[in-house]
Design an enzyme around this catalytic site. Structure first.
Site, PDB file in Angstrom:
ATOM      1  N   LYS A 184      23.080  30.028  37.368  1.00 32.09           N
ATOM      2  CA  LYS A 184      23.606  31.061  36.462  1.00 32.09           C
ATOM      3  C   LYS A 184      23.879  32.113  37.120  1.00 32.09           C
ATOM      4  O   LYS A 184      23.027  32.836  38.007  1.00 32.09           O
ATOM      5  CB  LYS A 184      22.602  31.284  35.150  1.00 32.09           C
ATOM      6  CG  LYS A 184      22.602  30.281  34.305  1.00 32.09           C
ATOM      7  CD  LYS A 184      23.831  30.082  33.448  1.00 32.09           C
ATOM      8  CE  LYS A 184      23.878  28.709  32.615  1.00 32.09           C
ATOM      9  NZ  LYS A 184      25.262  28.475  32.055  1.00 32.09           N
ATOM     10  N   ASP A 212      27.834  29.600  37.553  1.00 31.07           N
ATOM     11  CA  ASP A 212      28.464  29.726  36.014  1.00 31.07           C
ATOM     12  C   ASP A 212      28.166  31.240  35.494  1.00 31.07           C
ATOM     13  O   ASP A 212      26.877  31.657  35.505  1.00 31.07           O
ATOM     14  CB  ASP A 212      27.819  28.844  35.267  1.00 31.07           C
ATOM     15  CG  ASP A 212      28.124  28.763  33.690  1.00 31.07           C
ATOM     16  OD1 ASP A 212      28.973  29.669  33.495  1.00 31.07           O
ATOM     17  OD2 ASP A 212      27.750  27.924  32.974  1.00 31.07           O
ATOM     18  N   GLU A 238      32.231  28.589  37.302  1.00 28.10           N
ATOM     19  CA  GLU A 238      32.574  28.457  35.764  1.00 28.10           C
ATOM     20  C   GLU A 238      32.551  29.665  35.093  1.00 28.10           C
ATOM     21  O   GLU A 238      31.684  30.458  35.345  1.00 28.10           O
ATOM     22  CB  GLU A 238      31.393  27.703  35.529  1.00 28.10           C
ATOM     23  CG  GLU A 238      31.557  27.014  33.912  1.00 28.10           C
ATOM     24  CD  GLU A 238      30.359  25.963  33.850  1.00 28.10           C
ATOM     25  OE1 GLU A 238      30.417  25.264  34.551  1.00 28.10           O
ATOM     26  OE2 GLU A 238      29.524  25.912  32.738  1.00 28.10           O
ATOM     27  N   GLU A 264      34.388  25.708  27.591  1.00 33.81           N
ATOM     28  CA  GLU A 264      33.580  25.458  26.589  1.00 33.81           C
ATOM     29  C   GLU A 264      33.796  26.175  25.409  1.00 33.81           C
ATOM     30  O   GLU A 264      33.296  26.055  24.327  1.00 33.81           O
ATOM     31  CB  GLU A 264      32.007  25.528  27.254  1.00 33.81           C
ATOM     32  CG  GLU A 264      31.699  27.196  27.579  1.00 33.81           C
ATOM     33  CD  GLU A 264      30.521  27.237  28.216  1.00 33.81           C
ATOM     34  OE1 GLU A 264      30.288  26.853  29.440  1.00 33.81           O
ATOM     35  OE2 GLU A 264      29.519  27.442  27.687  1.00 33.81           O
ATOM     36  N   ASP A 287      33.506  21.089  25.345  1.00 33.55           N
ATOM     37  CA  ASP A 287      32.141  20.596  24.490  1.00 33.55           C
ATOM     38  C   ASP A 287      32.727  19.590  23.530  1.00 33.55           C
ATOM     39  O   ASP A 287      33.233  20.235  22.517  1.00 33.55           O
ATOM     40  CB  ASP A 287      31.438  21.666  24.234  1.00 33.55           C
ATOM     41  CG  ASP A 287      30.006  21.280  23.812  1.00 33.55           C
ATOM     42  OD1 ASP A 287      29.887  20.468  22.913  1.00 33.55           O
ATOM     43  OD2 ASP A 287      29.024  21.748  24.305  1.00 33.55           O
ATOM     44  N   HIS A 314      31.429  19.860  29.149  1.00 31.46           N
ATOM     45  CA  HIS A 314      30.141  20.754  28.720  1.00 31.46           C
ATOM     46  C   HIS A 314      29.256  20.061  27.809  1.00 31.46           C
ATOM     47  O   HIS A 314      29.849  19.725  26.698  1.00 31.46           O
ATOM     48  CB  HIS A 314      30.744  22.357  27.994  1.00 31.46           C
ATOM     49  CG  HIS A 314      29.579  23.237  27.665  1.00 31.46           C
ATOM     50  ND1 HIS A 314      29.054  23.416  26.467  1.00 31.46           N
ATOM     51  CD2 HIS A 314      28.732  23.930  28.614  1.00 31.46           C
ATOM     52  CE1 HIS A 314      28.071  24.283  26.423  1.00 31.46           C
ATOM     53  NE2 HIS A 314      28.083  24.536  27.424  1.00 31.46           N
ATOM     54  N   GLU A 348      26.935  16.833  32.470  1.00 29.07           N
ATOM     55  CA  GLU A 348      26.347  18.286  32.611  1.00 29.07           C
ATOM     56  C   GLU A 348      24.900  17.750  31.885  1.00 29.07           C
ATOM     57  O   GLU A 348      24.759  17.511  30.946  1.00 29.07           O
ATOM     58  CB  GLU A 348      26.699  19.335  31.924  1.00 29.07           C
ATOM     59  CG  GLU A 348      26.066  20.540  31.730  1.00 29.07           C
ATOM     60  CD  GLU A 348      26.560  21.771  31.384  1.00 29.07           C
ATOM     61  OE1 GLU A 348      27.648  21.680  30.716  1.00 29.07           O
ATOM     62  OE2 GLU A 348      26.040  22.864  31.621  1.00 29.07           O
TER      63      GLU A 348
HETATM   64 CA    CA Z   1      28.608  27.153  31.057  1.00 25.08          CA
END
Ligand code: CA
Length: 398
Positions: A184, A212, A238, A264, A287, A314, A348
């Protein structure tokens, strides 16, 4: 005489398949976390889930899941039951199109499509069980029986030095056998660069590293970060910028050497159209519990393949979302279809604390050395543990 008998047989066959939806239920679940964690825009202190249960008069039950705020998607699904009760659950596309069309003026994205996603996943599960086959058989058969997973984790904590705990966590994923990890970012460019360097050092040169930002940045900051970590062999960057701003995506993609990922926060094939047509990104990540469900995501995946954009879903939900994603992933083409060493889509696999994720499954969906087997039972290939639902159920307020 022969023709009459044929007609009677056909009629019987049709009658046998006439199954009806008898109930639609929603389950709001919540579990507190042992310690809160943060991504670029917020802290999590608990995990929630919103499950959809659809029952038929033939005794079959299908399970779906909605991504998004559980207390808001549940009433939307409840309101949609009027389109579903008494209908044929095998008519997945007809029911999706009808609900979407009736709500088009008010719900092309967001809660309405998230609700529709959970319903669609439950209906495809029923359809698979009805015919006694996994969902991937209904889409033409599997191209693979397992997928490689990458570890999603490396969030921020309240205590400790991020460079220490992120390095330790990343090294743990490598020991577990993961071939790639996702970090992240979005905590300030200088901070992100230090974290990415520490994680790259901890995992070594042979394990994939993606970053991301959860659309925390504008174009200037995203490009600056991308340039400063370009030497760390970043698998993809991302959600660098706001999901609504495809021009910003294109600017970031033009400026940076690593692949750009996102999607996503996008919904339905209509939502993904401009993203693909303008080649705003390299890797698309719908997603399945948000973008429209199994049927719609298959269409989005077909579009992605047509435009030469990689589809890596996602996944952030419970075992139901993972199972639905796996059924679709079984059918996705490889990213490099003419290569002797085809590059397959990757799953993921959220490694952060989520007490509900596996508890609701009678058989957990876990990885072995970073590889997840795709369930081959009927429907989604999973069974739900109803005791777990009770353990995590949010009681309606008095
Ligand atoms: Ca993400």
């Amino acid at each position: 005489m022969f023709r009459v008998r044929c007609r009677a047989r056909r009629k019987n066959r049709i009658r046998r398949h006439r199954v009806k939806i008898s109930a639609v239920r929603t389950h709001i679940l919540e579990a507190a976390l042992s310690q809160p964690f943060a991504y670029s825009r917020a802290w999590y202190a608990s995990r929630t889930a919103m499950l959809v249960e659809i029952e038929t008069d033939s005794g079959l039950t299908g399970w779906g899941e909605c991504y998004g705020p559980a207390r808001m998607t549940a009433p939307v699904v409840d309101a949609m039951s009027r389109w579903l009760l008494g209908q044929n659950p095998l008519h997945t596309d007809r029911l999706w199109q009808q609900i979407y069309a009736d709500l088009r003026d008010h719900g092309q994205k967001g809660l309405v499509v998230e609700a529709l996603s959970g319903i669609d996943i439950a209906l495809w599960g029923i359809k698979g069980k009805h015919f006694g086959v996994p969902v991937y058989d209904l889409f033409g058969g599997p191209l693979r029986t397992s997928v490689h997973a990458y570890a999603t984790g490396l969030y921020r904590r309240k205590r400790g030095n991020p460079l220490d705990y992120l390095s330790q966590e990343a090294a743990g994923y490598v020991r577990d056998g993961f071939h790639a990890v996702k970090l992240k970012v979005g905590f300030g460019v200088a901070d992100d660069v230090r974290a990415a360097q520490a994680v790259r050092e901890a995992i070594g040169p042979d394990v994939g590293l993606m970053i991301d930002a959860n659309h925390a940045y504008d174009t200037v900051a995203a490009i600056e970060l991308g340039r400063r970590v370009a030497g760390l062999d970043i698998g993809w960057f991302e959600e660098p910028v706001l999901p609504e701003d495809l021009a910003a995506y294109r600017a970031v993609k033009a400026a940076l050497p690593m692949p750009i990922a996102g999607g996503e926060c996008e919904f339905t094939r209509l939502g993904f159209r401009d993203m693909f047509a303008t080649r705003a990104l390299d890797v698309v990540q719908p997603d399945i519990c948000a973008a429209g469900g199994i049927g719609e995501c298959k269409k989005i995946a077909d579009m992605a393949a047509t435009f030469g954009i990689r589809y890596n879903p996602h996944v952030w939900g419970t075992g139901i979302g993972i199972a639905a994603s796996l059924q679709l992933m079984a059918t996705l083409p490889t990213h490099t279809p003419t290569s002797l060493a085809p590059l397959d889509p990757v799953l993921e696999l959220d490694q952060t604390e989520h007490p509900i994720r596996q508890a609701i499954l009678k058989t957990p969906l876990t990885h072995v050395s970073g590889v997840v087997a795709i369930p081959d039972g009927p429907g989604l290939g999973i069974e739900i543990d109803r005791d777990a639902l009770e353990a995590f159920r949010v009681r309606p307020s008095a």
